[in-house]
Write an enzyme that holds these catalytic residues in place. Structure first.
Site, PDB file in Angstrom:
ATOM      1  N   GLY A   9      -1.241 -12.428  -4.860  1.00 24.02           N
ATOM      2  CA  GLY A   9      -1.839 -11.525  -5.571  1.00 24.02           C
ATOM      3  C   GLY A   9      -1.978 -11.361  -6.911  1.00 24.02           C
ATOM      4  O   GLY A   9      -2.331 -10.623  -7.710  1.00 24.02           O
ATOM      5  N   THR A  11      -4.529 -12.702  -8.913  1.00 23.96           N
ATOM      6  CA  THR A  11      -5.667 -12.306  -9.228  1.00 23.96           C
ATOM      7  C   THR A  11      -5.894 -10.733  -9.510  1.00 23.96           C
ATOM      8  O   THR A  11      -6.865 -10.108 -10.031  1.00 23.96           O
ATOM      9  CB  THR A  11      -7.009 -12.630  -8.443  1.00 23.96           C
ATOM     10  OG1 THR A  11      -6.771 -12.167  -7.192  1.00 23.96           O
ATOM     11  CG2 THR A  11      -7.038 -14.189  -8.268  1.00 23.96           C
ATOM     12  N   ASP A  64      -4.119 -16.893   1.854  1.00 29.91           N
ATOM     13  CA  ASP A  64      -4.328 -15.538   2.418  1.00 29.91           C
ATOM     14  C   ASP A  64      -3.240 -15.213   3.280  1.00 29.91           C
ATOM     15  O   ASP A  64      -2.368 -15.754   4.207  1.00 29.91           O
ATOM     16  CB  ASP A  64      -5.581 -15.749   3.310  1.00 29.91           C
ATOM     17  CG  ASP A  64      -6.311 -14.349   3.705  1.00 29.91           C
ATOM     18  OD1 ASP A  64      -7.277 -13.922   3.167  1.00 29.91           O
ATOM     19  OD2 ASP A  64      -5.424 -13.333   4.193  1.00 29.91           O
ATOM     20  N   SER A  90      -5.128  -2.696  -1.203  1.00 28.14           N
ATOM     21  CA  SER A  90      -4.390  -1.896  -1.808  1.00 28.14           C
ATOM     22  C   SER A  90      -4.955  -0.267  -2.213  1.00 28.14           C
ATOM     23  O   SER A  90      -4.322   0.497  -2.806  1.00 28.14           O
ATOM     24  CB  SER A  90      -3.847  -2.371  -3.337  1.00 28.14           C
ATOM     25  OG  SER A  90      -4.947  -2.441  -4.376  1.00 28.14           O
ATOM     26  N   TYR A 101      -7.101  -4.460   9.447  1.00 31.01           N
ATOM     27  CA  TYR A 101      -6.986  -5.703   8.670  1.00 31.01           C
ATOM     28  C   TYR A 101      -5.849  -5.136   7.537  1.00 31.01           C
ATOM     29  O   TYR A 101      -5.161  -6.014   7.200  1.00 31.01           O
ATOM     30  CB  TYR A 101      -8.378  -5.703   7.735  1.00 31.01           C
ATOM     31  CG  TYR A 101      -8.148  -6.808   6.605  1.00 31.01           C
ATOM     32  CD1 TYR A 101      -7.875  -7.995   6.876  1.00 31.01           C
ATOM     33  CD2 TYR A 101      -8.111  -6.277   5.289  1.00 31.01           C
ATOM     34  CE1 TYR A 101      -7.473  -8.897   5.708  1.00 31.01           C
ATOM     35  CE2 TYR A 101      -7.709  -6.837   4.237  1.00 31.01           C
ATOM     36  CZ  TYR A 101      -7.602  -8.387   4.523  1.00 31.01           C
ATOM     37  OH  TYR A 101      -7.267  -9.139   3.507  1.00 31.01           O
ATOM     38  N   THR A 133       5.663   0.935  -2.442  1.00 29.60           N
ATOM     39  CA  THR A 133       5.150   1.812  -2.972  1.00 29.60           C
ATOM     40  C   THR A 133       5.551   3.463  -2.753  1.00 29.60           C
ATOM     41  O   THR A 133       5.935   3.894  -1.769  1.00 29.60           O
ATOM     42  CB  THR A 133       3.547   1.987  -2.492  1.00 29.60           C
ATOM     43  OG1 THR A 133       2.785   3.132  -2.722  1.00 29.60           O
ATOM     44  CG2 THR A 133       3.296   1.697  -1.008  1.00 29.60           C
ATOM     45  N   GLU A 135       3.447   5.677  -2.342  1.00 21.62           N
ATOM     46  CA  GLU A 135       2.576   6.178  -1.128  1.00 21.62           C
ATOM     47  C   GLU A 135       3.526   6.421   0.200  1.00 21.62           C
ATOM     48  O   GLU A 135       3.057   7.047   1.089  1.00 21.62           O
ATOM     49  CB  GLU A 135       1.596   5.320  -0.650  1.00 21.62           C
ATOM     50  CG  GLU A 135       0.367   5.544  -1.578  1.00 21.62           C
ATOM     51  CD  GLU A 135      -0.412   6.759  -1.484  1.00 21.62           C
ATOM     52  OE1 GLU A 135      -0.942   7.056  -0.334  1.00 21.62           O
ATOM     53  OE2 GLU A 135      -0.593   7.361  -2.394  1.00 21.62           O
ATOM     54  N   TYR A 157      -2.952   2.470   4.896  1.00 22.55           N
ATOM     55  CA  TYR A 157      -2.168   1.663   3.838  1.00 22.55           C
ATOM     56  C   TYR A 157      -0.724   2.137   3.907  1.00 22.55           C
ATOM     57  O   TYR A 157       0.045   1.073   3.914  1.00 22.55           O
ATOM     58  CB  TYR A 157      -2.843   1.920   2.701  1.00 22.55           C
ATOM     59  CG  TYR A 157      -2.070   1.531   1.390  1.00 22.55           C
ATOM     60  CD1 TYR A 157      -2.108   0.274   0.746  1.00 22.55           C
ATOM     61  CD2 TYR A 157      -1.294   2.236   0.522  1.00 22.55           C
ATOM     62  CE1 TYR A 157      -1.355  -0.343   0.005  1.00 22.55           C
ATOM     63  CE2 TYR A 157      -0.462   1.901  -0.586  1.00 22.55           C
ATOM     64  CZ  TYR A 157      -0.884   0.545  -0.889  1.00 22.55           C
ATOM     65  OH  TYR A 157       0.091   0.173  -2.043  1.00 22.55           O
ATOM     66  N   LYS A 161       2.521  -0.452   4.751  1.00 22.98           N
ATOM     67  CA  LYS A 161       3.643  -0.663   3.732  1.00 22.98           C
ATOM     68  C   LYS A 161       4.870  -0.217   4.100  1.00 22.98           C
ATOM     69  O   LYS A 161       5.673  -0.926   3.990  1.00 22.98           O
ATOM     70  CB  LYS A 161       3.119  -0.121   2.360  1.00 22.98           C
ATOM     71  CG  LYS A 161       1.970  -0.497   1.537  1.00 22.98           C
ATOM     72  CD  LYS A 161       2.520  -1.768   0.723  1.00 22.98           C
ATOM     73  CE  LYS A 161       1.388  -2.428  -0.034  1.00 22.98           C
ATOM     74  NZ  LYS A 161       2.088  -3.680  -0.938  1.00 22.98           N
ATOM     75  N   HIS A 187       0.939   2.702 -11.378  1.00 22.40           N
ATOM     76  CA  HIS A 187       0.753   2.305 -12.605  1.00 22.40           C
ATOM     77  C   HIS A 187      -0.784   1.709 -12.811  1.00 22.40           C
ATOM     78  O   HIS A 187      -1.009   1.000 -12.127  1.00 22.40           O
ATOM     79  CB  HIS A 187       1.753   1.289 -12.695  1.00 22.40           C
ATOM     80  CG  HIS A 187       2.055   0.268 -11.600  1.00 22.40           C
ATOM     81  ND1 HIS A 187       2.502   0.408 -10.521  1.00 22.40           N
ATOM     82  CD2 HIS A 187       1.478  -1.039 -11.716  1.00 22.40           C
ATOM     83  CE1 HIS A 187       2.619  -0.411  -9.588  1.00 22.40           C
ATOM     84  NE2 HIS A 187       2.008  -1.571 -10.350  1.00 22.40           N
TER      85      HIS A 187
END
Ligand code: NAP
Ligand code: G4F
Length: 383
Positions: A9, A11, A64, A90, A101, A133, A135, A157, A161, A187
């Site tokens: 990650g 990028t 990947d 994310s 996915y 996270t 979340e 998501y 996670k 953040h």
């Protein structure tokens, strides 16, 4: 010998700040980058080195999280001292559209990294940071949320996670891996993806100020988030991996704010007061007052006259397409463990974060507006 880090990650927002931070500390950083039809390295271009440079400290690899063979090969070749697994699909809302996915990348992707480290006999050498996270807390069971608060995920998501969190804990306990979770609350930064709420707001407010956009449509204005600056949060990731013992840490500011108040703060940065009226899908915000001196200082005199004509106009509306099937209404973290054990403290408060993002977006949107008006940097792809 320099330490070696592998960042998945790289990028993304956090990957870019973390890469810069580790390079400054003398690390050789390897980054996993997905193949895409464009370079997609904007956030790390300032760190990029040509492959022909000797002793590079930033090396990118195509890969990947959904490809075990590729991950195993890269980990084997790079022999990292530290792996920061930041790669993920994310976006919470998008995870409802791409649940399978998301489970594959954000859930099984974590397993693929842990298992690669184990199979390559790298457990004694390689420490692993997993980007968990807030979340996970979802429908919160306790306020504020800390490491012992029970999880209640509210999106594909967050459920993916949750698997990533527990498989990290399980590999730590089963195989004595130095594997830790950072349970990071939201953040943000000038590098934040454009579809997350803070960046959507700072971009839109900048464009409205410059006369490039009339109004912004938002989703749930009442949810509350504990927002920090990504620069502060990557320092915590590093600190977590420097501990003798692996563990899990909440990273948060301890202050929570509604989306509505974030909008008010972003407009206030350019000297503008907005007032909210109406309820739920009929809620709007209207331009109420301009501090002309501040507007000139932040945006520029050339834009003032046109903007003044807009007093009384609606600049924020609500569009239900941005609502989520299940929402996380309130997040507020208790980072006592990180403060005590890591000595971590955030340097930015919310006001400083909003200022940083607004200054950046005003500059960026001015450039975009200039290019649209026929600035020389425009390329004609059909010539
Ligand atoms: P971000 O800006 O969306 O970056 C995500 C990165 O993951 C990008 O580099 C993306 O590559 C890469 N990626 C996505 N799917 C991938 C795949 N299948 N294989 C390889 N790479 C993939 O996210 P961020 O804000 O930096 O967050 C970093 C991590 O922290 C994420 O895991 C996120 O879930 C987690 N997190 C973030 C926050 C926050 O508030 N920012 C809070 C808690 C946890 P492309 O550039 O090609 O898309
Ligand atoms: O900025 P958001 O999309 O971030 P969200 O859903 O909190 O997730 C982010 O933070 C998590 C940590 O808690 C990360 F794990 C995750 O990867 C990501 O970085 O939305 C924040 C809030 C939500 O309540 C959303 O419903 O803003 C509300 N919102 C209101 N209008 C909106 C909008 N969100 C978006 N993206 N766009 C809107 O127009």
């Amino acid at each position: 010998m320099s330490k070696v880090a592998l960042i998945t990650g790289i990028t993304g927002q956090d990957g870019a700040y973390l890469a810069e931070y580790l390079i400054k500390k003398g690390y050789v950083v390897h980054g996993l980058k997905r193949r895409s039809s464009m370079f997609n390295t904007d956030r790390i271009d300032h760190l990029y080195q040509d492959p022909h440079v000797e002793n590079r400290n930033l090396i990118l690899h195509y890969g990947d999280l959904t490809d075990s063979l590729n991950l195993t090969r890269i980990i084997g070749e790079t022999q990292p001292d530290e792996i920061y697994n930041l790669a993920a699909m994310s976006h919470v809302k998008v995870s409802f559209d791409t649940p399978e996915y998301t489970a594959n990348a954000d859930g099984l992707g974590v397993l693929r990294i842990l298992e690669a480290v184990r199979l390559l006999n790298l457990i004694p050498k390689t420490r692993i940071y997993q980007a968990s996270t807030s979340e996970l807390y979802g429908l919160v069971q306790e306020v504020p949320q800390k490491e012992t608060t029970p999880f209640y995920p509210r999106s594909p998501y967050a459920v993916a996670k949750l698997y990533g969190y527990w498989i990290t804990v399980n590999y730590r306990e089963a195989y004595k891996m130095h594997a830790s979770n950072g349970i990071l609350f939201n953040h943000e930064s000038p590098l934040r993806g454009e579809t997350f709420v803070t960046r959507k707001v700072t971009r839109a407010v900048s464009r409205i100020a410059l006369g490039m956009q009339k109004k912004v449509y938002m989703g749930n204005l009442s949810s509350k988030r504990d927002w920090g600056h990504a620069k502060d949060y990557v320092r915590a990731m590093y600190a977590i991996l420097q501990q003798d013992e692996p563990s899990d840490y909440v990273i948060a500011t301890g202050i929570t704010t509604t989306i509505r108040d974030f909008l008010k703060m972003a407009f206030a940065e350019i000297g503008v007061e907005i007032v909210f009226k109406g309820e739920h899908v009929n809620e709007v915000a209207v331009l109420n007052y301009i501090d002309e001196r501040m507007f000139i200082e932040r945006v520029g005199e050339a834009y003032l006259d046109n903007f003044k004509k807009r007093i009384g106009d609606e600049v924020v509306g609500v569009d239900p397409q941005y609502f989520r099937p299940t929402e996380v209404d309130l997040l507020i973290g208790d980072a006592t463990k990180a403060r005590t054990c890591l000595g971590w403290e955030p340097k930015y408060d919310l006001a400083a974060l909003v200022e940083d993002m607004m200054l950046n977006d005003i500059k960026l949107m001015k450039k975009e507006s200039y290019l649209r008006k026929g600035g020389y940097e425009i390329l004609n792809y059909f010539e």
